[in-house]
Motif scaffolding. Structure first.
Motif, PDB file in Angstrom:
ATOM      1  N   GLY A 227       1.041  12.134  18.583  1.00  0.00           N
ATOM      2  CA  GLY A 227       1.856  11.636  17.577  1.00  0.00           C
ATOM      3  C   GLY A 227       1.129  11.322  16.235  1.00  0.00           C
ATOM      4  N   VAL A 228       1.858  10.823  15.061  1.00  0.00           N
ATOM      5  CA  VAL A 228       0.930  10.320  14.036  1.00  0.00           C
ATOM      6  C   VAL A 228       1.557   9.061  13.573  1.00  0.00           C
ATOM      7  CG1 VAL A 228       0.204  10.840  11.687  1.00  0.00           C
ATOM      8  CG2 VAL A 228       0.182  12.737  13.236  1.00  0.00           C
ATOM      9  N   ARG A 229       0.843   8.203  13.539  1.00  0.00           N
ATOM     10  CA  ARG A 229       1.446   6.745  13.147  1.00  0.00           C
ATOM     11  C   ARG A 229       1.234   6.620  11.508  1.00  0.00           C
ATOM     12  NH1 ARG A 229       0.610   1.056  16.094  1.00  0.00           N
ATOM     13  NH2 ARG A 229       1.305  -0.368  14.387  1.00  0.00           N
ATOM     14  N   ALA A 230       2.446   6.216  11.052  1.00  0.00           N
ATOM     15  CA  ALA A 230       2.453   5.790   9.536  1.00  0.00           C
ATOM     16  C   ALA A 230       2.043   4.563   9.298  1.00  0.00           C
ATOM     17  CB  ALA A 230       4.014   6.170   8.891  1.00  0.00           C
ATOM     18  N   GLN A 231       0.540   4.287   9.317  1.00  0.00           N
ATOM     19  CA  GLN A 231       0.390   3.133   9.370  1.00  0.00           C
ATOM     20  C   GLN A 231       0.287   2.454   8.045  1.00  0.00           C
ATOM     21  OE1 GLN A 231      -0.657   0.742  11.799  1.00  0.00           O
ATOM     22  NE2 GLN A 231      -0.753  -0.599   9.995  1.00  0.00           N
ATOM     23  N   ALA A 232       0.859   1.437   7.553  1.00  0.00           N
ATOM     24  CA  ALA A 232       0.762   0.676   6.254  1.00  0.00           C
ATOM     25  C   ALA A 232      -0.264  -0.173   6.124  1.00  0.00           C
ATOM     26  CB  ALA A 232       2.001  -0.102   5.988  1.00  0.00           C
ATOM     27  N   LEU A 233      -1.144   0.102   5.036  1.00  0.00           N
ATOM     28  CA  LEU A 233      -2.292  -0.769   4.874  1.00  0.00           C
ATOM     29  C   LEU A 233      -2.440  -1.349   3.645  1.00  0.00           C
ATOM     30  CD1 LEU A 233      -5.053  -1.221   6.494  1.00  0.00           C
ATOM     31  CD2 LEU A 233      -6.151   0.749   5.139  1.00  0.00           C
ATOM     32  N   ASP A 234      -2.612  -2.668   3.257  1.00  0.00           N
ATOM     33  CA  ASP A 234      -2.714  -3.066   2.005  1.00  0.00           C
ATOM     34  C   ASP A 234      -4.341  -2.919   1.446  1.00  0.00           C
ATOM     35  OD1 ASP A 234      -4.465  -5.200   3.062  1.00  0.00           O
ATOM     36  OD2 ASP A 234      -2.838  -6.702   3.106  1.00  0.00           O
ATOM     37  N   SER A 235      -4.469  -3.417   0.036  1.00  0.00           N
ATOM     38  CA  SER A 235      -5.653  -3.202  -0.339  1.00  0.00           C
ATOM     39  C   SER A 235      -6.857  -4.200   0.140  1.00  0.00           C
ATOM     40  CB  SER A 235      -5.407  -3.299  -1.902  1.00  0.00           C
ATOM     41  OG  SER A 235      -5.304  -4.529  -2.229  1.00  0.00           O
ATOM     42  N   ASP A 236      -6.409  -5.088   0.820  1.00  0.00           N
ATOM     43  CA  ASP A 236      -7.506  -5.818   1.260  1.00  0.00           C
ATOM     44  C   ASP A 236      -7.907  -5.332   2.736  1.00  0.00           C
ATOM     45  OD1 ASP A 236      -7.622  -7.784  -0.561  1.00  0.00           O
ATOM     46  OD2 ASP A 236      -6.151  -8.792   0.064  1.00  0.00           O
ATOM     47  N   GLY A 237      -7.381  -4.361   3.340  1.00  0.00           N
ATOM     48  CA  GLY A 237      -7.727  -3.646   4.474  1.00  0.00           C
ATOM     49  C   GLY A 237      -6.974  -4.310   5.626  1.00  0.00           C
ATOM     50  N   ASN A 238      -5.890  -4.928   5.386  1.00  0.00           N
ATOM     51  CA  ASN A 238      -4.982  -5.504   6.486  1.00  0.00           C
ATOM     52  C   ASN A 238      -4.045  -4.479   6.942  1.00  0.00           C
ATOM     53  OD1 ASN A 238      -6.338  -8.188   6.431  1.00  0.00           O
ATOM     54  ND2 ASN A 238      -5.072  -8.533   4.671  1.00  0.00           N
ATOM     55  N   LEU A 239      -3.794  -4.332   8.243  1.00  0.00           N
ATOM     56  CA  LEU A 239      -2.800  -3.459   8.750  1.00  0.00           C
ATOM     57  C   LEU A 239      -1.411  -4.215   8.496  1.00  0.00           C
ATOM     58  CD1 LEU A 239      -4.504  -2.406  12.186  1.00  0.00           C
ATOM     59  CD2 LEU A 239      -4.311  -1.139  10.038  1.00  0.00           C
ATOM     60  N   VAL A 240      -0.439  -3.548   7.994  1.00  0.00           N
ATOM     61  CA  VAL A 240       0.841  -4.304   7.737  1.00  0.00           C
ATOM     62  C   VAL A 240       1.801  -4.087   9.021  1.00  0.00           C
ATOM     63  CG1 VAL A 240       2.961  -4.319   6.288  1.00  0.00           C
ATOM     64  CG2 VAL A 240       0.590  -3.742   5.341  1.00  0.00           C
ATOM     65  N   ASP A 241       1.948  -5.200   9.718  1.00  0.00           N
ATOM     66  CA  ASP A 241       2.716  -5.015  11.029  1.00  0.00           C
ATOM     67  C   ASP A 241       4.145  -5.568  11.161  1.00  0.00           C
ATOM     68  OD1 ASP A 241       1.844  -7.608  10.821  1.00  0.00           O
ATOM     69  OD2 ASP A 241       0.940  -7.615  12.910  1.00  0.00           O
ATOM     70  N   ASP A 242       4.741  -5.708   9.887  1.00  0.00           N
ATOM     71  CA  ASP A 242       5.959  -6.234   9.832  1.00  0.00           C
ATOM     72  C   ASP A 242       6.754  -5.279   8.713  1.00  0.00           C
ATOM     73  OD1 ASP A 242       8.332  -7.879   9.930  1.00  0.00           O
ATOM     74  OD2 ASP A 242       7.397  -9.576   8.964  1.00  0.00           O
ATOM     75  N   PHE A 243       7.844  -5.556   8.626  1.00  0.00           N
ATOM     76  CA  PHE A 243       9.026  -4.553   7.735  1.00  0.00           C
ATOM     77  C   PHE A 243       8.614  -4.848   6.517  1.00  0.00           C
ATOM     78  CE2 PHE A 243      10.996  -4.904  12.012  1.00  0.00           C
ATOM     79  CZ  PHE A 243      11.310  -3.814  12.062  1.00  0.00           C
ATOM     80  N   VAL A 244       8.518  -3.747   5.667  1.00  0.00           N
ATOM     81  CA  VAL A 244       8.610  -4.099   4.055  1.00  0.00           C
ATOM     82  C   VAL A 244       9.674  -3.170   3.624  1.00  0.00           C
ATOM     83  CG1 VAL A 244       7.183  -3.463   2.100  1.00  0.00           C
ATOM     84  CG2 VAL A 244       5.968  -4.038   4.296  1.00  0.00           C
ATOM     85  N   PHE A 245      10.525  -4.132   2.870  1.00  0.00           N
ATOM     86  CA  PHE A 245      11.519  -3.495   1.738  1.00  0.00           C
ATOM     87  C   PHE A 245      11.358  -3.892   0.548  1.00  0.00           C
ATOM     88  CE2 PHE A 245      13.969  -4.829   5.797  1.00  0.00           C
ATOM     89  CZ  PHE A 245      13.987  -3.644   6.494  1.00  0.00           C
ATOM     90  N   ASP A 246      11.301  -2.907  -0.367  1.00  0.00           N
ATOM     91  CA  ASP A 246      11.309  -3.232  -1.779  1.00  0.00           C
ATOM     92  C   ASP A 246      11.905  -2.027  -2.766  1.00  0.00           C
ATOM     93  OD1 ASP A 246       9.426  -1.066  -2.112  1.00  0.00           O
ATOM     94  OD2 ASP A 246       7.710  -2.491  -2.103  1.00  0.00           O
ATOM     95  N   GLY A 247      12.078  -2.248  -3.956  1.00  0.00           N
ATOM     96  CA  GLY A 247      12.431  -1.307  -4.795  1.00  0.00           C
ATOM     97  C   GLY A 247      11.620  -1.415  -6.115  1.00  0.00           C
ATOM     98  N   GLY A 248      12.359  -1.631  -7.334  1.00  0.00           N
ATOM     99  CA  GLY A 248      11.518  -1.870  -8.355  1.00  0.00           C
ATOM    100  C   GLY A 248      12.369  -2.485  -9.599  1.00  0.00           C
ATOM    101  N   SER A 249      11.897  -2.046 -10.752  1.00  0.00           N
ATOM    102  CA  SER A 249      12.775  -2.400 -11.912  1.00  0.00           C
ATOM    103  C   SER A 249      13.130  -1.328 -12.685  1.00  0.00           C
ATOM    104  CB  SER A 249      11.914  -3.600 -12.707  1.00  0.00           C
ATOM    105  OG  SER A 249      10.517  -3.109 -13.243  1.00  0.00           O
ATOM    106  N   GLY A 250      13.962  -1.528 -14.017  1.00  0.00           N
ATOM    107  CA  GLY A 250      14.482  -0.381 -14.700  1.00  0.00           C
ATOM    108  C   GLY A 250      15.489   0.302 -14.091  1.00  0.00           C
ATOM    109  N   ASN A 251      15.819   1.306 -14.683  1.00  0.00           N
ATOM    110  CA  ASN A 251      16.902   1.908 -14.469  1.00  0.00           C
ATOM    111  C   ASN A 251      17.222   2.741 -12.894  1.00  0.00           C
ATOM    112  OD1 ASN A 251      18.587   1.599 -16.718  1.00  0.00           O
ATOM    113  ND2 ASN A 251      17.380   3.358 -17.839  1.00  0.00           N
ATOM    114  N   ILE A 252      15.809   3.118 -12.536  1.00  0.00           N
ATOM    115  CA  ILE A 252      15.839   3.790 -11.341  1.00  0.00           C
ATOM    116  C   ILE A 252      15.397   2.670 -10.357  1.00  0.00           C
ATOM    117  CG2 ILE A 252      14.376   5.398  -9.900  1.00  0.00           C
ATOM    118  CD1 ILE A 252      14.144   7.304 -12.277  1.00  0.00           C
ATOM    119  N   GLY A 253      14.480   1.884 -10.556  1.00  0.00           N
ATOM    120  CA  GLY A 253      14.050   1.074  -9.457  1.00  0.00           C
ATOM    121  C   GLY A 253      14.922  -0.084  -9.059  1.00  0.00           C
TER     122      GLY A 253
END
Length: 287
Positions: A227-253
């Protein structure tokens, strides 16, 4: 002897299920509620409709266009994405943040030979390593009576690289040019090299398994699926092991909610997670 700590967690009351059937059941419920499922629809573009008149009811209700690489499009009022291995790219396409980035890790399983399946009578899990929170090798009975052993965790050079030598130039460059990956690698050099060695060495993988069930030998196992794990990684090299929900701003975001990371046990908790996402969408979109 001094107390050495826990090595494994025996989980005698853990149930197993055919998750393909669960997913198909969800799909049936969705369709019966009026939903439509499209497959082979690779999204390449998300934008506001240019020709929708503000006076048009459809223009007000469905002003966002999602387009695929074939040029087909869907008009949307609000968008929820759960794109797994491509969640960062889809977020970026929609004008939202590419962080956290997805770095793919392939996990290879071994399978016990049928005559040796009696050795495992339930699920056995290793105690997680907080510094490197991948799954670790565990013993998983399956619905068909087989037993999977694994997985390991090796950097994949393709986002959907289910085979050991799968390679994508774009995916590879995306990973190796990301500073977060190098910070992770440099902090875990010995662990990473050990995982890579075990990926090629059957005896090295079995040696790990023997820590839990000493009777297992290299003659008792065969190489199994990956299998392939979709590992989320931040710019500091930390494995993100919690849920991340986000959007953005503007008409689409403001009309989009990205499920950026859904770590294990996402399948087990899928209905509870769906309730959380529905609440988040109601608040964000003021539905």
């Amino acid at each position: 002897k001094p107390f050495q700590g826990l090595m494994a967690l025996d989980s005698p009351y853990t149930g197993i299920v055919d998750y393909k059937q669960v997913a198909q059941s969800y799909a049936k419920d969705f369709q019966e509620a009026g939903g439509t499922i499209l497959t082979d629809f690779e999204v390449t573009n998300v934008e506001m409709a240019k020709e929708s008149s503000p006076e048009s009811e459809d223009g007000l209700k469905y002003p966002v266009i999602v387009r695929n690489k074939k040029g087909e499009e869907i008009s949307c009022g609000h968008i929820l994405t759960c794109a797994g291995l491509h969640s960062d790219r889809l977020s970026e396409i929609s004008g939202c943040s590419p962080e956290p980035r997805i770095v793919p890790f392939r996990g290879d399983y071994l399978v016990l030979k049928p005559e040796k399946c009696y050795l495992v009578k339930g699920n056995i899990y290793p105690v997680p390593n907080p510094r490197f929170p991948f799954l670790g090798v565990h013993f998983t009975p399956r619905m068909d009576g087989s037993v999977w052993l694994g997985p390991n965790a090796v950097l994949a050079f393709k986002r959907e690289g289910y085979k050991l030598l799968d390679f994508s130039t774009g995916d590879f460059l995306d990973a190796v040019t990301y500073s977060g990956l190098w910070k992770l690698v440099l902090r875990n050099v010995s662990h990473g090299l050990g995982e890579l060695y075990r990926a090629f060495s059957l005896s090295a993988q079995v040696k790990q398994l023997q820590k839990f069930i000493p009777e297992v030998t290299t003659n008792d196992v065969v190489r199994g699926p990956s299998g392939v794990r979709a590992q989320a990684l931040d710019s500091d090299g930390n494995l993100v092991d919690d849920f991340v929900f986000d959007g953005g701003s503007g008409n689409i975001g403001s009309r989009i909610l990205h499920v950026r990371n859904a770590p294990s046990p996402a399948a087990t908790s899928s209905l509870a997670i769906a309730a959380v996402i529905a609440d988040e969408a109601e608040q964000r979109f003021q539905l």
